[in-house]
Motif scaffolding. Sequence first.
Motif, PDB file in Angstrom:
ATOM      1  N   UNK A   1       0.860  -1.076  -0.145  1.00 27.47           N
ATOM      2  CA  UNK A   1       0.199   0.009   0.090  1.00 27.47           C
ATOM      3  C   UNK A   1       0.752   1.373   0.043  1.00 27.47           C
ATOM      4  N   UNK A   2       0.567   2.178  -0.665  1.00 28.70           N
ATOM      5  CA  UNK A   2       1.570   3.402  -1.128  1.00 28.70           C
ATOM      6  C   UNK A   2       1.121   4.592  -0.033  1.00 28.70           C
ATOM      7  N   UNK A   3       0.547   4.443   1.038  1.00 30.26           N
ATOM      8  CA  UNK A   3       0.205   5.307   1.976  1.00 30.26           C
ATOM      9  C   UNK A   3       1.368   5.484   2.829  1.00 30.26           C
TER      10      UNK A   3
ATOM     11  N   UNK B   1      -3.566  25.127  13.903  1.00 35.25           N
ATOM     12  CA  UNK B   1      -4.768  23.953  13.950  1.00 35.25           C
ATOM     13  C   UNK B   1      -4.878  23.012  12.967  1.00 35.25           C
ATOM     14  N   UNK B   2      -5.008  21.699  13.201  1.00 38.97           N
ATOM     15  CA  UNK B   2      -5.414  20.862  12.212  1.00 38.97           C
ATOM     16  C   UNK B   2      -6.946  21.006  11.942  1.00 38.97           C
ATOM     17  N   UNK B   3      -7.299  21.458  11.121  1.00 38.85           N
ATOM     18  CA  UNK B   3      -8.623  21.929  10.900  1.00 38.85           C
ATOM     19  C   UNK B   3      -9.727  20.559  10.526  1.00 38.85           C
ATOM     20  N   UNK B   4      -8.971  19.789   9.749  1.00 40.43           N
ATOM     21  CA  UNK B   4      -9.866  18.654   9.406  1.00 40.43           C
ATOM     22  C   UNK B   4      -8.609  17.443   9.280  1.00 40.43           C
ATOM     23  N   UNK B   5      -8.872  16.186   9.320  1.00 39.63           N
ATOM     24  CA  UNK B   5      -8.254  14.980   9.027  1.00 39.63           C
ATOM     25  C   UNK B   5      -9.194  14.474   7.529  1.00 39.63           C
ATOM     26  N   UNK B   6      -8.603  14.532   6.559  1.00 40.82           N
ATOM     27  CA  UNK B   6      -9.500  14.381   5.241  1.00 40.82           C
ATOM     28  C   UNK B   6      -9.487  12.740   4.895  1.00 40.82           C
ATOM     29  N   UNK B   7     -10.691  12.693   4.540  1.00 40.64           N
ATOM     30  CA  UNK B   7     -10.943  11.093   4.114  1.00 40.64           C
ATOM     31  C   UNK B   7     -10.716  10.983   2.565  1.00 40.64           C
ATOM     32  N   UNK B   8     -10.015  10.168   2.232  1.00 43.04           N
ATOM     33  CA  UNK B   8      -9.282  10.099   1.042  1.00 43.04           C
ATOM     34  C   UNK B   8      -9.872   8.447   0.169  1.00 43.04           C
ATOM     35  N   UNK B   9      -9.955   8.447  -1.164  1.00 41.45           N
ATOM     36  CA  UNK B   9     -10.056   7.234  -2.021  1.00 41.45           C
ATOM     37  C   UNK B   9      -9.212   6.407  -1.455  1.00 41.45           C
ATOM     38  N   UNK B  10      -7.931   6.757  -1.299  1.00 43.41           N
ATOM     39  CA  UNK B  10      -6.841   5.654  -1.279  1.00 43.41           C
ATOM     40  C   UNK B  10      -5.637   6.332  -0.243  1.00 43.41           C
ATOM     41  N   UNK B  11      -4.681   5.541  -0.381  1.00 43.98           N
ATOM     42  CA  UNK B  11      -3.623   6.084   0.671  1.00 43.98           C
ATOM     43  C   UNK B  11      -4.022   6.087   2.305  1.00 43.98           C
ATOM     44  N   UNK B  12      -4.884   5.097   2.439  1.00 44.30           N
ATOM     45  CA  UNK B  12      -5.595   5.117   3.762  1.00 44.30           C
ATOM     46  C   UNK B  12      -4.655   4.900   4.997  1.00 44.30           C
ATOM     47  N   UNK B  13      -3.431   4.485   4.643  1.00 44.38           N
ATOM     48  CA  UNK B  13      -2.471   4.345   5.884  1.00 44.38           C
ATOM     49  C   UNK B  13      -1.696   5.552   6.147  1.00 44.38           C
ATOM     50  N   UNK B  14      -1.837   6.496   5.451  1.00 43.45           N
ATOM     51  CA  UNK B  14      -1.349   7.848   5.922  1.00 43.45           C
ATOM     52  C   UNK B  14      -2.420   8.833   6.070  1.00 43.45           C
ATOM     53  N   UNK B  15      -1.851   9.765   6.914  1.00 41.62           N
ATOM     54  CA  UNK B  15      -2.923  10.763   7.091  1.00 41.62           C
ATOM     55  C   UNK B  15      -2.724  11.994   6.329  1.00 41.62           C
TER      56      UNK B  15
ATOM     57  N   UNK C   1      -6.965  -4.432  -5.161  1.00 43.85           N
ATOM     58  CA  UNK C   1      -7.657  -3.362  -5.116  1.00 43.85           C
ATOM     59  C   UNK C   1      -7.126  -2.338  -4.323  1.00 43.85           C
ATOM     60  N   UNK C   2      -6.293  -2.451  -3.432  1.00 46.64           N
ATOM     61  CA  UNK C   2      -5.701  -1.357  -2.615  1.00 46.64           C
ATOM     62  C   UNK C   2      -4.663  -0.543  -3.332  1.00 46.64           C
ATOM     63  N   UNK C   3      -3.905  -1.333  -4.421  1.00 44.64           N
ATOM     64  CA  UNK C   3      -2.892  -0.579  -5.478  1.00 44.64           C
ATOM     65  C   UNK C   3      -3.784  -0.024  -6.288  1.00 44.64           C
ATOM     66  N   UNK C   4      -4.849  -0.495  -6.776  1.00 46.40           N
ATOM     67  CA  UNK C   4      -5.866   0.414  -7.495  1.00 46.40           C
ATOM     68  C   UNK C   4      -6.227   1.431  -7.067  1.00 46.40           C
ATOM     69  N   UNK C   5      -6.452   1.697  -5.767  1.00 49.92           N
ATOM     70  CA  UNK C   5      -7.069   3.088  -5.045  1.00 49.92           C
ATOM     71  C   UNK C   5      -5.752   3.731  -4.991  1.00 49.92           C
ATOM     72  N   UNK C   6      -4.822   3.345  -4.550  1.00 49.05           N
ATOM     73  CA  UNK C   6      -3.748   3.963  -4.167  1.00 49.05           C
ATOM     74  C   UNK C   6      -2.891   4.742  -5.367  1.00 49.05           C
ATOM     75  N   UNK C   7      -2.815   4.018  -6.499  1.00 50.76           N
ATOM     76  CA  UNK C   7      -2.072   4.475  -7.626  1.00 50.76           C
ATOM     77  C   UNK C   7      -2.702   5.615  -8.099  1.00 50.76           C
ATOM     78  N   UNK C   8      -4.070   5.857  -8.167  1.00 52.64           N
ATOM     79  CA  UNK C   8      -4.525   6.984  -8.825  1.00 52.64           C
ATOM     80  C   UNK C   8      -3.951   8.490  -8.330  1.00 52.64           C
TER      81      UNK C   8
END
Length: 378
Positions: free
Chosen positions: A79-81, A193-207, A349-356
């Motif tokens: 996973x690329x995160x 301030x960290x105003x928001x932790x963003x919700x992403x399509x991929x790279x879920x293992x990174x913030x 499937x993780x590579x597919x999400x992360x690679x985009x």
Amino acid sequence: MYFNETHEAFRASVKKFVDKEINPHMDEWEEKTAPLHDLFKKMGDLGFLGVRYDPKYGGGGLDYWFETVLLEEIGHIHGMGVSTAIAVQTNMATPAIASFGSEYLKQTYLKPAIAGDMVCAIAVTEPDAGSDVFAIKTKAIKKDGYYLLNGSKTYITNGVQADFLTLLARTDEAEGYHSFGLFVVPTDLKGFQVSKKLDKVGLKSSDTAELFFDEVRVPVENLIGDDREGFIIQMKQFQHERFAVLPGTCTAVQDMIAMTVDYLRQRIVFGRPLITKQVLRHRLSEWITRNEALRQLTYHIVRMKEEGLDVTKEISMGKLLAGQLISEVASGCLQMHGGIGFMNEMLISRYFRDSRIMSIGAGADEVMLEIISRIEGF
Ligand SMILES: Cc1cc2nc3c(=O)[nH]c(=O)nc-3n(C[C@H](O)[C@H](O)[C@H](O)COP(=O)(O)OP(=O)(O)OC[C@H]3O[C@@H](n4cnc5c(N)ncnc54)[C@H](O)[C@@H]3O)c2cc1C
């Protein structure tokens, strides 16, 4: 051909670390992001976070080939995160401090970043300025003994966990490129301030974070270089960032193809293993060929870097090829898996999400094409 025994011994130690300390945790880290302080401390202890940097600050003082080995091996992470989070620490947020920072900045921020005692992030993008870096609005106006920082940044990798940011801001309203400063901004300053932790399509293992700065007082000594030359310094830092994408892409493409070949060998369709279909074997061979071309361009860039040559055009070409190839291979390999490829249980499937993201982050494909055209003179 390019790597000697010492490089290969280093490769083996990074590989062992990835196999033992990272990959077994990747499923969990996809759920709740990797704990970077813990991970980076382990990597810092092994000398993985400052391969090229001056031993005076805890670095290895090694060449670009060692850096390439590190980046190739972290490409094996499932996973690329996490590989992105590591590359932010080694190639995106620290090169400018190492090249243009004062002794104070090197001792206070570079050294702990190399040791893994501090996590860092690179903060350039803003809600209204991504590809067009010149359009950033965050301001750092000089007062007595500090710069007053106001504005916001977005899509900042490691932004939630970072102890400091390497941040680009406008230092005045003058036209042209000489009105920006690059700063080291500790995240414990009042008004940050960290105003928001963003919700992403991929790279879920990174913030990835949205950050807000309200009258933050950044000490003058936290300026990197000249407070009018930040744009130019960041453009140079981008070359390290973009290069970091290349070796790991070659590895990930190779891994995706290997896992797909394994699957095609055992999946029986119309009475025979799928690997017997020539159309699939040819597609795989084409990707392997293009990946080898990317690898050779990567090594060509390393040779040029070792000779101190300007590699802006070659890195832009490599980044463009890498983004296009990894997306095509991830999507194509998922297709060859059929329905199961679309299941989260399958790594493809993780590579597919992360690679985009690879054709967007660190400069979109179109930005790379603009740079290449400009250098070509049209
Ligand atoms: C997961 C993730 C992590 C990131 N991490 C960081 C980080 O750590 N630090 C940081 O500073 N930034 C980070 N970014 C930001 C990233 O670098 C930007 O998203 C990227 O540069 C594109 O900017 P933008 O999103 O504003 O798109 P825009 O600039 O709005 O561009 C939109 C699209 O327009 C097209 N386009 C752009 N320019 C041209 C042109 N000249 N000609 C034709 N088409 C064009 C491209 O296809 C581009 O994708 C991250 C982004 C993501 C999604």
